[in-house]
Design a protein around this motif. Sequence first.
Motif: not given
Length: 676
Positions: A169-172, A237-244, A352-356
């Motif tokens: 898929e195209r992501v950006g 893009a990777a961070d958005a997937r991780a958050a989801e 930081k993302r993990i802690e948040e």
Amino acid sequence: MHSFARVIIVSLLSLPNCRAQAPSAVPPLPAEVPTAADRYSVLMMGNRAGQQAVWTAPDGQVHMFFQFNDRGRGPQTTSVLKLDAKGIPVVETVSGIDYLKSPVNESYALESGSAHWKSSVEHGEKKLTAPAVYNSINGAPAELAILAQVALDRGGRVALLPEGEANIERVGGLSLESSGQKKNVILYAIGGLDFSPTYVWLDERRTFFAQVDPWLTVVPEGWEATVKQLQAAQDKAADARAAELASKLAHPAPNGIAFVHVNVFNAQSAEIVKDRTVVVAGNRIRSVGPSDQVTPPAGALVIDGTGKTLLPGLWDMHAHVGSNDGLLNLAAGVTTVRDLGNDIDTLLARRKRIEEGKEIGTRIVLAGIVDGPGPYQGPTKVLVSTESEARAAVDNYVRLGYVQIKIYSSVKPELVPAIIDEAHIRGVRVSGHIPAEMTAAQCVELGYDEIQHINFLMLNFMPDVKNTNTPTRLTAVAQRGADLDLNSPQVQSFVKLLKDHHTVIDPTVAIFEEMLTAPPGKLSAGDAVIANRLPPQVRRNLLSVGLTPPPGMEEHYRQSFTRMIEMIGLMYRAGIPIEDGTDSMAGFTLQRELELDVQAGIPANKVLQDATFNAARIMKLDGDLGSIDPAKLADLTLVNGDPTDKISDVRKTAVVVKDGIVYKPQELYSAIGVLP
């Protein structure tokens, strides 16, 4: 088309006050590469380390040359592909050497609807009823573009050979400019090649443009300055997937948690206490007591622990945290890791993302790597040549919150005392490899708090092996380790030295099981246990992680591994602290490390104590972690069975709690394509 992120490596961004760094030695391009070929730089931490070249020959076949130098390791391959009218490869050959310098002779052909493939690690054939793409083991990164084109032409999906399916898929996208040239590039995410999507940048013609990663990047010559821009867009893009994933797979328990009728592992005494109720409130353990005396709070999530064992969250003391590691670790009951070398910005941002709550992951204890410049330097820009640079590097790590310094293999011996001195002045631990021209005994006497990797202990008895910053540190031990007499006065004296200096050992023995007992085409005993659960393309990579023994030496390599196991047992009996770390695939490898410790003669309850309370104590975090006690942080692993009786029960994770949040291992595994 393999992902180079699966190679066991480390990477860091530069620290302030470190000198401009010399790049690793870059091998020249072969003379047969045409001057008109599309040429790419291979960068390791921003330093040029190799090249990729792509061209189409007069006969229409596509040629790809790929090489890089990583501490004397690294591939050098030539791929030749014949495409049909629809752009699907129907013939491919890959020749040269792989990352560990084993010969590569890989081939694929599609004839009359029948596909055939053969390499040093596998062979097979399959009758095709629909288009499929052979996923080469040793192919160049540019092959990703061919796979992407085929999948895009077929609605975003295509079958893979030998097995599996790729989806895209195209992501950006970005508009880039370099040296007056402009180019529009598109970011695609390809699923089916790894646990998580593999990212690739294509240009408007769907031709390969770049593959970027904090460790290894491939980008067209002249466009190196755009790497930061590409990496930032890809990270988004990777961070958005991780958050989801985090929003779906993390299960808060606002009214608390109660494990009832559970057998609790007392990590301080290394004993099982039967039929307990453990109550968690928020992110802390509130109470631990007999089940007939403790009532779960109203509204709490009640988890029946009958027939199960509750462990403190496990520790991996040798990690290099990557994008899939949080899910793999938590699914395996690992709630804390010590990162022994990584990209600073990437690691701190991930923590930081993990802690948040924006990414699923473990607690991360920070250790920073220091190396010296040269052709065998580690993939890091924290390279030091003088005492002032060495002390500045240590100081900057401490300023960033790092609690340990790891000395790598190309540090000048004369700088080792200064690094140790500065680290100890600043109150942080020192560990590492044994630098070239030094022995483990010398490093212990200078003040190492711990040593990474069992092979460096064995090299102590091979003083003629001086170049331990090269692959010789692996091959010499493979070829000569079996001959080491563990009862010799030299070995006994060394063991006493370790004990007298309170030196801790981080053996990472599971990776040597792969290297020494599983030559190309075979699975190690540890990998065989999990192989059928893994995504097909990940499973294939396990077939090519071992060293290739010289003719007639396969059994000798196995005996060298046996000697490693015996050395761990010897050190345990001598009272030397043993850590459990992986330096390999997250989660599964820690479980194997524990099994191998038991195989070495360490009782299972003591192994579990090492992987919990003792690990926390070594890192001075036992006030909050490492045991199941009131007021400690709620990091807990519930397993079916009793791993103090049968250590392999540690693989049977049922529920994991990290910082008071509940995770279901099967959900985590399912998200990355791992079967129950």
